[in-house]
Design a protein around this motif. Structure first.
Motif, PDB file in Angstrom:
ATOM      1  N   ALA A 166       0.613  -1.160   0.249  1.00 49.20           N
ATOM      2  CA  ALA A 166      -0.058   0.353  -0.144  1.00 49.20           C
ATOM      3  C   ALA A 166       0.785   1.713  -0.247  1.00 49.20           C
ATOM      4  O   ALA A 166       0.558   2.590  -0.039  1.00 49.20           O
ATOM      5  CB  ALA A 166      -1.178   0.090   0.976  1.00 49.20           C
ATOM      6  N   ARG A 167       1.823   1.309   0.682  1.00 47.93           N
ATOM      7  CA  ARG A 167       2.442   2.413   1.096  1.00 47.93           C
ATOM      8  C   ARG A 167       3.854   2.466  -0.552  1.00 47.93           C
ATOM      9  O   ARG A 167       4.978   3.627   0.067  1.00 47.93           O
ATOM     10  CB  ARG A 167       4.062   2.416   1.645  1.00 47.93           C
ATOM     11  N   GLU A 168       4.120   1.507  -1.484  1.00 45.70           N
ATOM     12  CA  GLU A 168       4.128   1.567  -2.557  1.00 45.70           C
ATOM     13  C   GLU A 168       4.792   2.924  -3.727  1.00 45.70           C
ATOM     14  O   GLU A 168       3.715   3.369  -3.506  1.00 45.70           O
ATOM     15  CB  GLU A 168       3.895   0.666  -3.580  1.00 45.70           C
ATOM     16  N   ALA A 169       5.422   3.496  -3.719  1.00 48.16           N
ATOM     17  CA  ALA A 169       5.608   5.219  -4.072  1.00 48.16           C
ATOM     18  C   ALA A 169       5.454   5.517  -5.808  1.00 48.16           C
ATOM     19  O   ALA A 169       5.515   6.571  -6.187  1.00 48.16           O
ATOM     20  CB  ALA A 169       6.422   6.155  -3.547  1.00 48.16           C
ATOM     21  N   GLU A 170       6.565   3.930  -6.380  1.00 50.67           N
ATOM     22  CA  GLU A 170       6.504   4.221  -7.389  1.00 50.67           C
ATOM     23  C   GLU A 170       5.032   4.263  -8.759  1.00 50.67           C
ATOM     24  O   GLU A 170       5.113   3.455  -8.462  1.00 50.67           O
ATOM     25  CB  GLU A 170       7.952   3.471  -8.008  1.00 50.67           C
ATOM     26  N   GLY A 171       5.571   5.156  -9.823  1.00 53.18           N
ATOM     27  CA  GLY A 171       4.939   4.646 -10.580  1.00 53.18           C
ATOM     28  C   GLY A 171       4.655   5.348 -12.097  1.00 53.18           C
ATOM     29  O   GLY A 171       5.704   6.300 -12.301  1.00 53.18           O
ATOM     30  N   TRP A 172       4.032   5.389 -12.879  1.00 57.24           N
ATOM     31  CA  TRP A 172       4.726   5.767 -13.981  1.00 57.24           C
ATOM     32  C   TRP A 172       4.782   7.466 -14.024  1.00 57.24           C
ATOM     33  O   TRP A 172       5.195   8.279 -14.387  1.00 57.24           O
ATOM     34  CB  TRP A 172       4.421   5.659 -15.273  1.00 57.24           C
ATOM     35  N   ALA A 173       3.456   7.963 -13.310  1.00 58.32           N
ATOM     36  CA  ALA A 173       3.114   9.746 -12.711  1.00 58.32           C
ATOM     37  C   ALA A 173       4.545  10.425 -12.064  1.00 58.32           C
ATOM     38  O   ALA A 173       5.185  11.175 -11.880  1.00 58.32           O
ATOM     39  CB  ALA A 173       2.179   9.990 -12.098  1.00 58.32           C
ATOM     40  N   ARG A 174       4.941   8.921 -11.064  1.00 59.86           N
ATOM     41  CA  ARG A 174       6.133   9.500 -10.230  1.00 59.86           C
ATOM     42  C   ARG A 174       6.919   9.859 -10.849  1.00 59.86           C
ATOM     43  O   ARG A 174       8.076  10.806 -11.001  1.00 59.86           O
ATOM     44  CB  ARG A 174       5.798   8.529  -9.139  1.00 59.86           C
ATOM     45  N   ALA A 175       7.145   8.999 -12.014  1.00 60.37           N
ATOM     46  CA  ALA A 175       8.615   8.727 -12.731  1.00 60.37           C
ATOM     47  C   ALA A 175       8.139  10.221 -13.908  1.00 60.37           C
ATOM     48  O   ALA A 175       9.611  11.316 -14.024  1.00 60.37           O
ATOM     49  CB  ALA A 175       8.356   7.601 -13.730  1.00 60.37           C
ATOM     50  N   MET A 176       7.357  11.010 -14.743  1.00 61.44           N
ATOM     51  CA  MET A 176       6.690  11.533 -14.989  1.00 61.44           C
ATOM     52  C   MET A 176       7.945  12.911 -14.495  1.00 61.44           C
ATOM     53  O   MET A 176       8.462  13.264 -14.428  1.00 61.44           O
ATOM     54  CB  MET A 176       5.094  11.825 -15.383  1.00 61.44           C
ATOM     55  N   LEU A 177       7.058  13.094 -13.057  1.00 58.14           N
ATOM     56  CA  LEU A 177       7.451  14.446 -11.906  1.00 58.14           C
ATOM     57  C   LEU A 177       9.172  14.243 -11.809  1.00 58.14           C
ATOM     58  O   LEU A 177       9.836  14.952 -11.582  1.00 58.14           O
ATOM     59  CB  LEU A 177       6.858  14.943 -11.021  1.00 58.14           C
ATOM     60  N   ASP A 178       9.528  13.292 -11.805  1.00 59.54           N
ATOM     61  CA  ASP A 178      10.843  13.032 -10.741  1.00 59.54           C
ATOM     62  C   ASP A 178      12.169  12.793 -12.472  1.00 59.54           C
ATOM     63  O   ASP A 178      13.408  12.878 -12.076  1.00 59.54           O
ATOM     64  CB  ASP A 178      10.935  12.066 -10.077  1.00 59.54           C
ATOM     65  N   GLY A 179      11.685  12.449 -13.693  1.00 59.67           N
ATOM     66  CA  GLY A 179      12.267  12.906 -14.800  1.00 59.67           C
ATOM     67  C   GLY A 179      13.100  11.771 -14.921  1.00 59.67           C
ATOM     68  O   GLY A 179      14.349  10.938 -15.509  1.00 59.67           O
ATOM     69  N   GLN A 180      11.959  10.529 -14.205  1.00 59.17           N
ATOM     70  CA  GLN A 180      12.271   9.262 -14.766  1.00 59.17           C
ATOM     71  C   GLN A 180      11.838   8.400 -15.771  1.00 59.17           C
ATOM     72  O   GLN A 180      10.867   9.020 -16.444  1.00 59.17           O
ATOM     73  CB  GLN A 180      13.084   8.394 -13.297  1.00 59.17           C
ATOM     74  N   ASP A 181      12.279   7.532 -16.125  1.00 58.15           N
ATOM     75  CA  ASP A 181      12.114   6.566 -17.788  1.00 58.15           C
ATOM     76  C   ASP A 181      10.530   5.723 -17.375  1.00 58.15           C
ATOM     77  O   ASP A 181      10.734   5.096 -16.193  1.00 58.15           O
ATOM     78  CB  ASP A 181      12.901   5.205 -18.251  1.00 58.15           C
ATOM     79  N   TRP A 182       9.321   6.147 -17.374  1.00 59.56           N
ATOM     80  CA  TRP A 182       8.233   5.090 -17.094  1.00 59.56           C
ATOM     81  C   TRP A 182       8.228   4.114 -16.935  1.00 59.56           C
ATOM     82  O   TRP A 182       7.468   3.234 -17.027  1.00 59.56           O
ATOM     83  CB  TRP A 182       6.933   6.276 -17.732  1.00 59.56           C
ATOM     84  N   HIS A 183       8.613   3.552 -18.589  1.00 50.40           N
ATOM     85  CA  HIS A 183       9.168   2.315 -18.670  1.00 50.40           C
ATOM     86  C   HIS A 183       9.627   1.111 -17.600  1.00 50.40           C
ATOM     87  O   HIS A 183       9.458  -0.092 -17.291  1.00 50.40           O
ATOM     88  CB  HIS A 183      10.590   1.863 -19.980  1.00 50.40           C
ATOM     89  N   ARG A 184      10.095   2.050 -16.929  1.00 50.03           N
ATOM     90  CA  ARG A 184      10.959   0.521 -16.092  1.00 50.03           C
ATOM     91  C   ARG A 184      10.310   1.305 -14.274  1.00 50.03           C
ATOM     92  O   ARG A 184      10.186   0.215 -12.978  1.00 50.03           O
ATOM     93  CB  ARG A 184      12.343   1.756 -15.310  1.00 50.03           C
ATOM     94  N   GLN A 185       9.188   2.090 -14.490  1.00 50.11           N
ATOM     95  CA  GLN A 185       7.997   1.615 -13.604  1.00 50.11           C
ATOM     96  C   GLN A 185       7.553   0.277 -13.173  1.00 50.11           C
ATOM     97  O   GLN A 185       6.058   0.115 -12.308  1.00 50.11           O
ATOM     98  CB  GLN A 185       7.151   2.622 -13.274  1.00 50.11           C
ATOM     99  N   ALA A 186       6.713  -0.797 -14.389  1.00 50.73           N
ATOM    100  CA  ALA A 186       6.300  -1.742 -14.753  1.00 50.73           C
ATOM    101  C   ALA A 186       6.559  -2.891 -13.513  1.00 50.73           C
ATOM    102  O   ALA A 186       7.793  -2.950 -13.534  1.00 50.73           O
ATOM    103  CB  ALA A 186       5.912  -1.704 -16.086  1.00 50.73           C
ATOM    104  N   TRP A 187       5.599  -3.714 -13.457  1.00 50.39           N
ATOM    105  CA  TRP A 187       5.820  -4.985 -12.463  1.00 50.39           C
ATOM    106  C   TRP A 187       5.082  -5.502 -13.163  1.00 50.39           C
ATOM    107  O   TRP A 187       4.052  -5.789 -13.683  1.00 50.39           O
ATOM    108  CB  TRP A 187       5.142  -5.101 -11.120  1.00 50.39           C
TER     109      TRP A 187
END
Length: 238
Positions: free
Chosen positions: A52-73
């Motif tokens: 429930a506390r998992e913070a990572e995801g595509w929107a988080r990555a968008m704001l943090d300048g990270q690769d959205w591909h790498r957020q998939a499980w």
């Protein structure tokens, strides 16, 4: 690759639980499926035992300048999940503004996924036009509960996409009548499969599973598999 989106006509109609079940059902039918959470509530992952506390995801990555591909499980062979991520309200607004400025952002991303999946299923929010407008999928389904509130809201909306009844109680005379009226008025827009009310759906979420994994012999699991089969047969006929 086929993109399909679910959006509730109002809150509380079970859209996210239903999307999790549909994705699992399609995967059971040998389809490669990606589930994408476009709702800031970020609860889709709870159906697949994400913390429930998992913070990572595509929107988080968008704001943090990270690769959205790498957020998939990867949940199972051929079944993947892309969470939204945990954002506060100000951050959610920033994502909404970015998506408003970049219409059909997810259509561009889908092009990058071509060949990797057979189906991409989107869990859409109700009142974030930037999020909703970022995807123009092949199949759009509006989820209804068989009650008068949904009946009134349905009359106020345009004739777009399919209509799926969730939480149907065949013993309810009112629900029988509503389903009959909707089928008469909206015809083929109403998905021929109804998803019955079943306590197993709520119990599954309490156990952090999709209902297909939690209660494979339940009525609602049969409905989810029938719904997945309808999706496959409809696309095969097109």
């Amino acid at each position: 690759m086929i993109s399909l989106s679910l959006c509730g006509i109002r809150g509380g109609v079970g859209t996210t639980s239903l999307l999790a079940a549909m994705g699992h059902a399609l995967n059971r039918l040998d389809q490669r499926v990606l589930l994408v959470e476009l709702c800031p509530e970020n609860v889709l992952g709870l159906h697949f035992n994400l913390a429930a506390r998992e913070a990572e995801g595509w929107a988080r990555a968008m704001l943090d300048g990270q690769d959205w591909h790498r957020q998939a499980w990867q949940l199972a062979p051929g079944l993947c999940l892309l969470p939204y991520g945990r954002l506060d309200e100000a951050e959610q607004l920033r994502v909404e503004q970015r998506l408003l400025a970049s219409p059909r952002e997810w259509n561009k991303r889908l092009a990058q996924l071509a060949g990797q999946f057979d189906w991409v299923l989107f869990d859409l929010p109700q009142r974030l036009p930037g999020h909703v407008g970022s995807i123009r999928g092949d199949v759009r389904i509006r989820v209804l509960a068989p009650d008068m509130a949904c009946h009134v809201l349905l009359q106020r909306q345009g004739e777009e996409g399919f209509l799926l009844v969730n939480g149907y109680d065949s013993a309810s005379r009112l629900q029988q009548d509503l389903l009959l009226v909707w089928r008469q008025h909206h015809g083929e827009r109403v998905v021929p499969v109804v998803v019955h009310r079943d306590e197993a759906m709520g119990e599954a979420l309490a156990c952090k599973q999709s209902v297909i994994g939690y209660a494979p012999q339940s009525l609602v699991t049969e409905d989810a598999i029938s719904l997945a089969t309808w999706c496959l047969s409809r696309e095969a006929a097109c």
